[in-house]
Design a protein around this motif. Structure first.
Motif, PDB file in Angstrom:
ATOM      1  N   ILE A 103      43.925 -27.536 -32.606  1.00  0.00           N
ATOM      2  CA  ILE A 103      44.485 -28.438 -31.597  1.00  0.00           C
ATOM      3  C   ILE A 103      43.896 -28.140 -30.217  1.00  0.00           C
ATOM      4  O   ILE A 103      43.636 -29.052 -29.437  1.00  0.00           O
ATOM      5  CB  ILE A 103      46.033 -28.343 -31.571  1.00  0.00           C
ATOM      6  CG1 ILE A 103      46.590 -28.860 -32.892  1.00  0.00           C
ATOM      7  CG2 ILE A 103      46.614 -29.148 -30.400  1.00  0.00           C
ATOM      8  CD1 ILE A 103      48.064 -29.157 -32.895  1.00  0.00           C
ATOM      9  N   SER A 104      43.649 -26.858 -29.946  1.00  0.00           N
ATOM     10  CA  SER A 104      43.103 -26.553 -28.616  1.00  0.00           C
ATOM     11  C   SER A 104      41.700 -27.145 -28.458  1.00  0.00           C
ATOM     12  O   SER A 104      41.316 -27.572 -27.364  1.00  0.00           O
ATOM     13  CB  SER A 104      43.113 -25.051 -28.351  1.00  0.00           C
ATOM     14  OG  SER A 104      42.302 -24.391 -29.286  1.00  0.00           O
ATOM     15  N   GLU A 105      40.958 -27.193 -29.562  1.00  0.00           N
ATOM     16  CA  GLU A 105      39.637 -27.839 -29.475  1.00  0.00           C
ATOM     17  C   GLU A 105      39.778 -29.361 -29.284  1.00  0.00           C
ATOM     18  O   GLU A 105      38.996 -29.978 -28.560  1.00  0.00           O
ATOM     19  CB  GLU A 105      38.813 -27.559 -30.737  1.00  0.00           C
ATOM     20  CG  GLU A 105      38.208 -26.168 -30.761  1.00  0.00           C
ATOM     21  CD  GLU A 105      37.431 -25.880 -32.048  1.00  0.00           C
ATOM     22  OE1 GLU A 105      37.409 -24.711 -32.446  1.00  0.00           O
ATOM     23  OE2 GLU A 105      36.879 -26.812 -32.658  1.00  0.00           O
ATOM     24  N   VAL A 106      40.783 -29.943 -29.949  1.00  0.00           N
ATOM     25  CA  VAL A 106      41.027 -31.384 -29.768  1.00  0.00           C
ATOM     26  C   VAL A 106      41.271 -31.653 -28.283  1.00  0.00           C
ATOM     27  O   VAL A 106      40.705 -32.568 -27.690  1.00  0.00           O
ATOM     28  CB  VAL A 106      42.259 -31.870 -30.590  1.00  0.00           C
ATOM     29  CG1 VAL A 106      42.558 -33.344 -30.292  1.00  0.00           C
ATOM     30  CG2 VAL A 106      42.050 -31.665 -32.082  1.00  0.00           C
ATOM     31  N   LYS A 107      42.108 -30.790 -27.707  1.00  0.00           N
ATOM     32  CA  LYS A 107      42.481 -30.932 -26.302  1.00  0.00           C
ATOM     33  C   LYS A 107      41.254 -30.910 -25.383  1.00  0.00           C
ATOM     34  O   LYS A 107      41.174 -31.662 -24.416  1.00  0.00           O
ATOM     35  CB  LYS A 107      43.428 -29.784 -25.935  1.00  0.00           C
ATOM     36  CG  LYS A 107      44.424 -30.139 -24.870  1.00  0.00           C
ATOM     37  CD  LYS A 107      45.463 -29.056 -24.767  1.00  0.00           C
ATOM     38  CE  LYS A 107      46.433 -29.324 -23.643  1.00  0.00           C
ATOM     39  NZ  LYS A 107      47.519 -28.331 -23.677  1.00  0.00           N
ATOM     40  N   GLY A 147      47.290 -35.777 -25.819  1.00  0.00           N
ATOM     41  CA  GLY A 147      47.147 -37.122 -25.254  1.00  0.00           C
ATOM     42  C   GLY A 147      46.251 -38.016 -26.098  1.00  0.00           C
ATOM     43  O   GLY A 147      46.059 -39.184 -25.805  1.00  0.00           O
ATOM     44  N   GLY A 148      45.691 -37.434 -27.173  1.00  0.00           N
ATOM     45  CA  GLY A 148      44.803 -38.214 -28.039  1.00  0.00           C
ATOM     46  C   GLY A 148      45.565 -38.885 -29.173  1.00  0.00           C
ATOM     47  O   GLY A 148      46.641 -38.437 -29.556  1.00  0.00           O
ATOM     48  N   LYS A 149      45.011 -39.976 -29.669  1.00  0.00           N
ATOM     49  CA  LYS A 149      45.638 -40.700 -30.767  1.00  0.00           C
ATOM     50  C   LYS A 149      44.724 -40.695 -31.982  1.00  0.00           C
ATOM     51  O   LYS A 149      43.500 -40.752 -31.838  1.00  0.00           O
ATOM     52  CB  LYS A 149      45.842 -42.166 -30.367  1.00  0.00           C
ATOM     53  CG  LYS A 149      47.209 -42.445 -29.800  1.00  0.00           C
ATOM     54  CD  LYS A 149      47.414 -43.944 -29.717  1.00  0.00           C
ATOM     55  CE  LYS A 149      48.695 -44.264 -28.971  1.00  0.00           C
ATOM     56  NZ  LYS A 149      48.724 -45.625 -28.499  1.00  0.00           N
TER      57      LYS A 149
END
Ligand SMILES: [Zn+2]
Length: 484
Positions: free
Chosen positions: A412-416, A447-449
């Motif tokens: 998730i931190s990479e997604v962020k 904040g991503g979908k």
């Protein structure tokens, strides 16, 4: 040269750039007195008219016939399909009075027209011979948006095409949905130069009343999603509620399978602006440019011959079918260049006294910023050639920018880190309802979908194949991005 109204930086301040270019290039005026509704100005309307033409031609080639339906839809139509009204009711504008009289039945300003089309389908479709039944209309639709509105991207009234089709078999209906996505690629990328990825949307993000939803997404250079046309497998329950039935070859009464597709021209236009723009302003592909060639006469006051020649060139280009204009304002040449470059006109022809003597013209390309000296006798062929090359180069640049945005992620931190700048590609547990809680966590924390799963390529799971959120065994690779 006056370049007084400098635009914000396209790469570092895309949002400010977008707001400013809409004003500077006179695309739309947001000062109209209804929130979320704007006045589209000629420079965007002319481009969108051309864009409509390409889409409509493509649909007609595939057998769609065009209709004009009323803007008003009776409330009772909406209540025939429970899931649909549930999905749309928070967004419907209702008309309750005619003059001083309260209407017997409330009327909706169409937010989409399935209920209107299917009501008439029930009267028109009788036999297997009536199928496939392919329709479309070009229309404005109204949605009471509660989110912040943005010109062209999200507004309370927008312009689109909606297709509504009925088929004898589920296979044919599915094929039509796939063909819709091919139309999207052919026109949105092929002509407008906007690259997209086609996704199947996750179960929690389907169109209200649909069985499966497929949508194309475009991305801004800063990695934000601009949703492009969606197409839906509606299946049979929707038309069943409207009593759409036909008699098959075997004399049995059957229910057709329906699909719908909704390319929103105003939102696609936003993608054209965002995909091709730069620090100087807009860049239009040659095919959809409101003006394809601007002629700038140099020293026309001192040398009347220049203006005569400019008009001659104008006539030649105009009768060859090009959209062309001469700038005869009293601005200095440099100001004229700046203005038309900002407006995104693909080609400029400069007519000056010196070139005139030699039967030469100066041709400027908006994409490469190259100035090319051409022989006047080659005018038409040079315009055709450079126009074609310009469109191809805009497409190539957009594609390479686009590919660079996608990055694989494992946490998730990479997604962020990626979303907001690019598109994260991640393993995911499920795109059915059971995966919705993981999608909510992603949205809350980054904040991503979840945009969905790609249908145009076979995808292998990344690394150890675990869901980026819950760590369970992943079943799909999904794409995550921020939208507008
Ligand atoms: Zn999960």
């Amino acid at each position: 040269m006056s370049e007084s109204k400098k635009l914000p930086d396209y790469t570092n301040q895309p949002s400010e750039w977008y707001t400013q270019i809409i004003k500077e290039a006179e695309l739309a005026d947001i000062r109209y007195g209804v929130k979320g509704c704007l006045v589209f100005q000629p420079w965007s309307v002319e481009a969108m008219e051309l864009m409509y033409d390409f889409l409509e031609k493509d649909l007609k080639k595939r057998g769609h016939k065009n209709y004009w339906y009323p803007t008003l839809i009776p409330e009772s139509y909406f209540y025939k399909e429970a899931e649909h009204i549930q999905g749309f009711s928070p967004e419907v504008f209702w008309v309750e009075k005619g003059g001083d009289d309260k209407l017997e039945e409330r009327l909706a300003l169409r937010p989409t027209s399935e209920t209107a089309f299917y009501t008439m389908f029930s009267l028109w479709i009788r036999s297997y011979k009536d199928l496939p039944f392919r329709t479309y209309q070009r229309a404005n639709v109204f949605r009471y948006e509660s989110k912040a509105t943005r010109p062209f991207l999200r507004s309370r009234e927008f312009h689109w095409i909606e297709t509504h089709c009925a088929f004898a078999t589920q296979e044919e209906a599915f094929q039509n949905v796939m063909d819709d996505m091919e139309s999207t690629k052919r026109v949105v990328f092929g002509i407008y130069g906007v690259p997209t990825i086609v996704f199947e949307r996750p179960a929690w993000d389907k169109f209200a009343g649909a069985h499966r939803t497929f949508g194309a997404d475009a991305f801004t250079p800063s990695g934000r999603v601009v949703q492009q046309p969606s197409t839906h497998m509606i299946n049979q329950h929707f038309v069943e509620s409207f009593g759409v039935k036909y008699t098959d070859k075997d004399e049995l009464e059957k229910t057709p399978w329906t699909t719908c597709y909704g390319p929103a021209i105003s939102r696609i236009f936003a993608s054209v602006v965002l995909t091709h723009g730069d620090n100087k302003g807009l860049k239009f592909p040659f095919e959809i440019a409101p003006k394809q060639v601007i002629i700038v006469p140099i020293m026309m006051e001192k040398e009347p011959k220049v203006l005569v020649k400019a008009k001659e060139i104008y006539n030649k280009l105009e009768s060859a079918g090009y959209r062309v204009e001469i700038d005869v304002t009293d601005k200095r040449p440099g100001e004229k260049y700046y203005y038309w470059e900002m407006k995104g006109v693909p080609l400029r022809i400069e007519v000056g006294p010196r070139d005139l003597a030699e039967n030469k013209l100066m041709l400027y390309r908006r994409d490469t910023e190259a100035k090319i000296t051409i022989d006047e006798k080659d005018l038409i062929s040079e315009v055709a050639k450079n126009g074609k090359e310009l469109s191809a180069s805009l497409k190539a640049k957009a594609s390479s920018d686009f590919e660079g945005l996608i990055k694989d992620v494992n946490s998730i931190s990479e997604v962020k880190k990626i979303v907001g700048k690019g598109i994260a590609r991640a393993n995911f547990c499920s795109v059915e309802r059971e995966g919705e809680s993981c999608a909510e966590i992603i949205e809350k924390e980054t904040g991503g979908k979840i945009r969905g799963t790609r249908i145009d390529v076979e995808e292998k799971l990344i690394g150890e194949g675990k869901c980026v959120v819950c760590g369970k065994k992943a079943t799909k690779v999904v794409y995550i991005a921020k939208d507008y």
